[in-house]
Structures are given as C-alpha cells and as structure tokens.
Design a protein around this motif. Structure first.
Motif, PDB file in Angstrom:
ATOM      1  N   LEU A  83     -44.413 -60.382  -0.668  1.00 57.96           N
ATOM      2  CA  LEU A  83     -45.743 -60.373  -1.255  1.00 57.96           C
ATOM      3  C   LEU A  83     -46.182 -61.789  -1.614  1.00 57.96           C
ATOM      4  O   LEU A  83     -47.353 -62.143  -1.435  1.00 57.96           O
ATOM      5  N   ASP A  84     -45.258 -62.627  -2.086  1.00 60.55           N
ATOM      6  CA  ASP A  84     -45.603 -64.021  -2.393  1.00 60.55           C
ATOM      7  C   ASP A  84     -46.098 -64.752  -1.147  1.00 60.55           C
ATOM      8  O   ASP A  84     -47.096 -65.466  -1.186  1.00 60.55           O
ATOM      9  N   GLU A  85     -45.396 -64.566  -0.041  1.00 65.28           N
ATOM     10  CA  GLU A  85     -45.811 -65.189   1.212  1.00 65.28           C
ATOM     11  C   GLU A  85     -47.161 -64.623   1.667  1.00 65.28           C
ATOM     12  O   GLU A  85     -48.023 -65.355   2.149  1.00 65.28           O
ATOM     13  N   ALA A  86     -47.353 -63.322   1.481  1.00 65.27           N
ATOM     14  CA  ALA A  86     -48.614 -62.675   1.871  1.00 65.27           C
ATOM     15  C   ALA A  86     -49.794 -63.253   1.100  1.00 65.27           C
ATOM     16  O   ALA A  86     -50.853 -63.506   1.672  1.00 65.27           O
ATOM     17  N   VAL A  87     -49.611 -63.483  -0.189  1.00 57.37           N
ATOM     18  CA  VAL A  87     -50.683 -64.060  -1.007  1.00 57.37           C
ATOM     19  C   VAL A  87     -51.031 -65.455  -0.508  1.00 57.37           C
ATOM     20  O   VAL A  87     -52.218 -65.809  -0.392  1.00 57.37           O
ATOM     21  N   LYS A  88     -50.016 -66.249  -0.176  1.00 58.07           N
ATOM     22  CA  LYS A  88     -50.267 -67.603   0.327  1.00 58.07           C
ATOM     23  C   LYS A  88     -51.016 -67.580   1.665  1.00 58.07           C
ATOM     24  O   LYS A  88     -51.853 -68.438   1.924  1.00 58.07           O
ATOM     25  N   LEU A  89     -50.707 -66.612   2.505  1.00 55.77           N
ATOM     26  CA  LEU A  89     -51.399 -66.497   3.786  1.00 55.77           C
ATOM     27  C   LEU A  89     -52.806 -65.943   3.623  1.00 55.77           C
ATOM     28  O   LEU A  89     -53.732 -66.359   4.314  1.00 55.77           O
ATOM     29  N   ALA A  90     -52.969 -64.995   2.711  1.00 57.89           N
ATOM     30  CA  ALA A  90     -54.257 -64.307   2.552  1.00 57.89           C
ATOM     31  C   ALA A  90     -55.333 -65.200   1.959  1.00 57.89           C
ATOM     32  O   ALA A  90     -56.491 -65.152   2.384  1.00 57.89           O
ATOM     33  N   TYR A  91     -54.980 -66.009   0.974  1.00 57.81           N
ATOM     34  CA  TYR A  91     -55.956 -66.847   0.275  1.00 57.81           C
ATOM     35  C   TYR A  91     -55.674 -68.307   0.583  1.00 57.81           C
ATOM     36  O   TYR A  91     -54.794 -68.924   0.008  1.00 57.81           O
ATOM     37  N   ARG A  92     -56.446 -68.867   1.509  1.00 59.89           N
ATOM     38  CA  ARG A  92     -56.206 -70.211   1.996  1.00 59.89           C
ATOM     39  C   ARG A  92     -56.937 -71.261   1.166  1.00 59.89           C
ATOM     40  O   ARG A  92     -57.981 -70.978   0.570  1.00 59.89           O
ATOM     41  N   PRO A  93     -56.419 -72.492   1.125  1.00 63.01           N
ATOM     42  CA  PRO A  93     -57.074 -73.580   0.379  1.00 63.01           C
ATOM     43  C   PRO A  93     -58.510 -73.862   0.847  1.00 63.01           C
ATOM     44  O   PRO A  93     -59.335 -74.322   0.076  1.00 63.01           O
ATOM     45  N   ASP A  94     -58.811 -73.559   2.119  1.00 64.31           N
ATOM     46  CA  ASP A  94     -60.173 -73.796   2.630  1.00 64.31           C
ATOM     47  C   ASP A  94     -61.114 -72.626   2.324  1.00 64.31           C
ATOM     48  O   ASP A  94     -62.204 -72.545   2.879  1.00 64.31           O
ATOM     49  N   ASN A  95     -60.668 -71.717   1.462  1.00 64.00           N
ATOM     50  CA  ASN A  95     -61.418 -70.523   1.045  1.00 64.00           C
ATOM     51  C   ASN A  95     -61.536 -69.450   2.126  1.00 64.00           C
ATOM     52  O   ASN A  95     -62.270 -68.486   1.948  1.00 64.00           O
ATOM     53  N   SER A  96     -60.830 -69.598   3.238  1.00 68.68           N
ATOM     54  CA  SER A  96     -60.805 -68.515   4.223  1.00 68.68           C
ATOM     55  C   SER A  96     -59.843 -67.437   3.725  1.00 68.68           C
ATOM     56  O   SER A  96     -58.960 -67.705   2.908  1.00 68.68           O
ATOM     57  N   ARG A  97     -60.070 -66.225   4.184  1.00 69.68           N
ATOM     58  CA  ARG A  97     -59.210 -65.105   3.781  1.00 69.68           C
ATOM     59  C   ARG A  97     -58.708 -64.376   5.010  1.00 69.68           C
ATOM     60  O   ARG A  97     -59.426 -64.240   5.989  1.00 69.68           O
ATOM     61  N   TRP A  98     -57.497 -63.923   4.924  1.00 71.45           N
ATOM     62  CA  TRP A  98     -56.863 -63.189   6.007  1.00 71.45           C
ATOM     63  C   TRP A  98     -56.343 -61.867   5.484  1.00 71.45           C
ATOM     64  O   TRP A  98     -55.925 -61.756   4.330  1.00 71.45           O
ATOM     65  N   ARG A  99     -56.326 -60.877   6.347  1.00 72.25           N
ATOM     66  CA  ARG A  99     -55.722 -59.582   6.023  1.00 72.25           C
ATOM     67  C   ARG A  99     -54.228 -59.731   6.328  1.00 72.25           C
ATOM     68  O   ARG A  99     -53.846 -60.153   7.429  1.00 72.25           O
ATOM     69  N   VAL A 100     -53.392 -59.390   5.355  1.00 69.53           N
ATOM     70  CA  VAL A 100     -51.947 -59.593   5.507  1.00 69.53           C
ATOM     71  C   VAL A 100     -51.205 -58.343   5.052  1.00 69.53           C
ATOM     72  O   VAL A 100     -51.527 -57.760   4.013  1.00 69.53           O
ATOM     73  N   VAL A 101     -50.198 -57.945   5.804  1.00 70.48           N
ATOM     74  CA  VAL A 101     -49.328 -56.834   5.436  1.00 70.48           C
ATOM     75  C   VAL A 101     -47.904 -57.366   5.350  1.00 70.48           C
ATOM     76  O   VAL A 101     -47.506 -58.226   6.133  1.00 70.48           O
ATOM     77  N   THR A 102     -47.164 -56.894   4.345  1.00 68.63           N
ATOM     78  CA  THR A 102     -45.762 -57.298   4.230  1.00 68.63           C
ATOM     79  C   THR A 102     -44.900 -56.343   5.035  1.00 68.63           C
ATOM     80  O   THR A 102     -45.340 -55.253   5.413  1.00 68.63           O
ATOM     81  N   THR A 103     -43.665 -56.729   5.257  1.00 65.89           N
ATOM     82  CA  THR A 103     -42.738 -55.868   5.991  1.00 65.89           C
ATOM     83  C   THR A 103     -42.391 -54.610   5.192  1.00 65.89           C
ATOM     84  O   THR A 103     -41.836 -53.675   5.740  1.00 65.89           O
ATOM     85  N   LYS A 104     -42.765 -54.586   3.909  1.00 63.95           N
ATOM     86  CA  LYS A 104     -42.552 -53.386   3.082  1.00 63.95           C
ATOM     87  C   LYS A 104     -43.807 -52.523   3.002  1.00 63.95           C
ATOM     88  O   LYS A 104     -43.826 -51.522   2.312  1.00 63.95           O
TER      89      LYS A 104
END
Length: 111
Positions: A58-79
């Motif tokens: 989930l920590d990695e997912a948060v880092k991927l989802a909310y980017r410093p350039d304000n872009s957002r990504w949909r992210v799912v964890t392996t759980k």
C-alpha cells in the motif's frame, strides 16, 4: 441473497486500445501482467483495466498513485487494495470463497 455485482461490455462497441503510456517508476500495468486467452477480448480488457498499475504494498501504491507533478494513477496492490484516480481507496475482506480470482496468493483471471 446478495450475489455481488457484474459489469457487462458490448464487444462490438469497444474502441481500439491506445498505446501504453510511460508509467511512473516503470511500474507494471495490470494489463501487461495478465494473459488473455482469446485476442478478441484484448480491447475490452484494456478498456476496463485502463492504465491500472500494480504495486507490492500500500505504501508503494500511494507513491505511484499521487505523483509530485500532481498526476494521478489508478493502482492496485498484490493484496487487492485499490487506489482510484479520484482518491478513493477500497479493499479488505476475506479470501474469495469461489471463482478463480485468487489461487495460492497469485491473482489469476479465468475466461
């Protein structure tokens, strides 16, 4: 009895999939990690999964989802925890009782 939800896609209405974008930190896309048994469903999977990324935690997912350039990504964890581009998070629950969505800790899709 609550049997859950289902989404249906009219295959002849599905648009051709776009070229895969560059992902943050070269994170894998869920679409690239699944094997689609029949190519006629490939564009439907691409439309449904969009550019969903996969993260180990989930920590990695948060880092991927909310980017410093304000872009957002949909992210799912392996759980199975999901962070949507809107900022909503979902997940939890127990193991599936039937179906083939989880097999020995690895996500699988049966078509």
């Amino acid at each position: 009895k609550n049997l859950g939800r289902a989404n249906f896609i009219v295959l002849d209405q599905v648009k051709k999939a776009k070229t895969a974008p560059k992902t943050p930190d070269n994170a894998p896309r869920l679409l690239d990690l699944i094997e689609i048994s029949d190519p006629k469903y490939a564009d439907a999977f691409a439309m449904t999964l969009r550019d969903t990324l996969v993260a180990e935690s989930l920590d990695e997912a948060v880092k991927l989802a909310y980017r410093p350039d304000n872009s957002r990504w949909r992210v799912v964890t392996t759980k199975g925890q999901l962070i949507d581009t809107s900022g909503t998070m979902s997940g939890g629950g127990g193991k599936p009782r039937q179906g083939r969505m989880l097999l020995d800790g690895e996500a699988t899709v049966a078509i």
